[in-house]
Motif scaffolding. Structure first.
Motif, PDB file in Angstrom:
ATOM      1  N   THR A 269     -10.352   1.236   3.389  1.00  0.00           N
ATOM      2  CA  THR A 269     -10.345   0.872   4.804  1.00  0.00           C
ATOM      3  C   THR A 269      -8.909   0.458   5.110  1.00  0.00           C
ATOM      4  OG1 THR A 269     -12.631   0.122   4.735  1.00  0.00           O
ATOM      5  CG2 THR A 269     -11.276  -0.702   6.544  1.00  0.00           C
ATOM      6  N   ILE A 270      -8.325   1.053   6.149  1.00  0.00           N
ATOM      7  CA  ILE A 270      -6.922   0.796   6.472  1.00  0.00           C
ATOM      8  C   ILE A 270      -6.848   0.068   7.800  1.00  0.00           C
ATOM      9  CG2 ILE A 270      -4.642   1.832   6.836  1.00  0.00           C
ATOM     10  CD1 ILE A 270      -5.797   4.321   5.296  1.00  0.00           C
ATOM     11  N   ILE A 271      -6.125  -1.071   7.802  1.00  0.00           N
ATOM     12  CA  ILE A 271      -5.917  -1.834   9.032  1.00  0.00           C
ATOM     13  C   ILE A 271      -4.428  -2.041   9.260  1.00  0.00           C
ATOM     14  CG2 ILE A 271      -8.152  -3.000   9.011  1.00  0.00           C
ATOM     15  CD1 ILE A 271      -6.733  -5.497   7.889  1.00  0.00           C
ATOM     16  N   ASN A 272      -4.088  -2.316  10.504  1.00  0.00           N
ATOM     17  CA  ASN A 272      -2.714  -2.621  10.882  1.00  0.00           C
ATOM     18  C   ASN A 272      -2.653  -4.121  11.123  1.00  0.00           C
ATOM     19  OD1 ASN A 272      -0.358  -3.151  12.398  1.00  0.00           O
ATOM     20  ND2 ASN A 272      -0.347  -1.084  13.215  1.00  0.00           N
ATOM     21  N   GLN A 273      -1.827  -4.801  10.347  1.00  0.00           N
ATOM     22  CA  GLN A 273      -1.616  -6.240  10.519  1.00  0.00           C
ATOM     23  C   GLN A 273      -0.166  -6.454  10.935  1.00  0.00           C
ATOM     24  OE1 GLN A 273      -2.961  -7.576   6.537  1.00  0.00           O
ATOM     25  NE2 GLN A 273      -4.494  -8.770   7.644  1.00  0.00           N
TER      26      GLN A 273
ATOM     27  N   LYS B 125      -6.045  -4.329  13.255  1.00  0.00           N
ATOM     28  CA  LYS B 125      -6.554  -3.211  14.048  1.00  0.00           C
ATOM     29  C   LYS B 125      -6.993  -2.103  13.092  1.00  0.00           C
ATOM     30  CE  LYS B 125      -4.064  -3.956  18.320  1.00  0.00           C
ATOM     31  NZ  LYS B 125      -5.187  -4.575  18.963  1.00  0.00           N
ATOM     32  N   LEU B 126      -8.184  -1.574  13.315  1.00  0.00           N
ATOM     33  CA  LEU B 126      -8.709  -0.523  12.457  1.00  0.00           C
ATOM     34  C   LEU B 126      -7.895   0.751  12.635  1.00  0.00           C
ATOM     35  CD1 LEU B 126     -10.929   0.377  10.484  1.00  0.00           C
ATOM     36  CD2 LEU B 126     -12.296   1.019  12.472  1.00  0.00           C
TER      37      LEU B 126
ATOM     38  N   GLN C 177     -12.548  -7.625  11.840  1.00  0.00           N
ATOM     39  CA  GLN C 177     -12.496  -8.655  10.806  1.00  0.00           C
ATOM     40  C   GLN C 177     -13.178  -8.073   9.577  1.00  0.00           C
ATOM     41  OE1 GLN C 177     -14.603 -11.851  12.746  1.00  0.00           O
ATOM     42  NE2 GLN C 177     -12.699 -12.759  13.460  1.00  0.00           N
ATOM     43  N   ILE C 178     -12.475  -8.099   8.466  1.00  0.00           N
ATOM     44  CA  ILE C 178     -13.024  -7.551   7.231  1.00  0.00           C
ATOM     45  C   ILE C 178     -13.318  -8.694   6.272  1.00  0.00           C
ATOM     46  CG2 ILE C 178     -12.587  -6.057   5.241  1.00  0.00           C
ATOM     47  CD1 ILE C 178     -10.787  -4.371   7.048  1.00  0.00           C
TER      48      ILE C 178
ATOM     49  N   LEU D 265       0.728  -1.562   7.607  1.00  0.00           N
ATOM     50  CA  LEU D 265      -0.551  -0.996   7.206  1.00  0.00           C
ATOM     51  C   LEU D 265      -1.018  -1.646   5.913  1.00  0.00           C
ATOM     52  CD1 LEU D 265      -0.129   2.815   7.949  1.00  0.00           C
ATOM     53  CD2 LEU D 265      -1.142   1.030   9.364  1.00  0.00           C
ATOM     54  N   ARG D 266      -2.296  -2.009   5.900  1.00  0.00           N
ATOM     55  CA  ARG D 266      -2.877  -2.608   4.701  1.00  0.00           C
ATOM     56  C   ARG D 266      -4.090  -1.780   4.298  1.00  0.00           C
ATOM     57  NH1 ARG D 266      -4.816  -8.854   3.739  1.00  0.00           N
ATOM     58  NH2 ARG D 266      -5.479  -8.534   1.587  1.00  0.00           N
TER      59      ARG D 266
END
Length: 135
Positions: free
Chosen positions: A104-108, A95-96, A78-79, A112-113
């Motif tokens: 900071t890259i996460i998978n939603q 997901k980190l 959670q960011i 990729l965000r």
């Protein structure tokens, strides 16, 4: 009687692998002990009406430092961030994937965000999911 279904949704952190007994196995043993004498036992009735939470003392859920970000790649996070447009604090989950000097890259949900680190206030692990009681 250990069911693999008891671990559904639960992940052990890489940091826990070297600590001997882990929190998940301790919680499972407590639940099994309550149910050991059958559905008419006092332990079973306690387990049905109450929950037991097993946690590690003082463990922070906030990721900090290069090693923690490497260790938790692929884990749900959670960011807490400042929205660039509205300037309001918001929380995004995913997901980190990676953490660089700038982003900071996460998978939603497969997308990729990239979030600029100057907008990130904190990166945390979500609250632990409760272990399902098996019968």
């Amino acid at each position: 009687d250990d069911d693999d279904d008891d671990d559904e949704g639960l992940k052990e952190s890489p940091a826990d692998e070297d600590k001997g007994a882990n929190v998940i196995s301790i919680a499972r043993k407590i639940n099994n002990a309550f149910a050991e004498e059958g559905e008419e036992s006092v332990g079973f009735r306690i387990a049905v009406h109450h929950s037991v939470e097993v946690t590690t003392p003082g463990a922070s859920d906030e990721l900090d430092g290069v090693m923690m970000f490497k260790a938790y790649k692929g884990f749900d996070v959670q960011i807490e961030m400042i929205d660039a447009k509205t300037k309001k604090v918001k929380i995004v989950e995913g997901k980190l994937v990676d953490r660089t000097e700038d982003t900071t890259i996460i998978n939603q949900k497969g997308r990729l965000r990239k979030i600029k680190n100057y907008n990130v206030q904190s990166v945390k692990l979500p609250k632990a999911k409760r272990e399902k009681r098996g019968r």
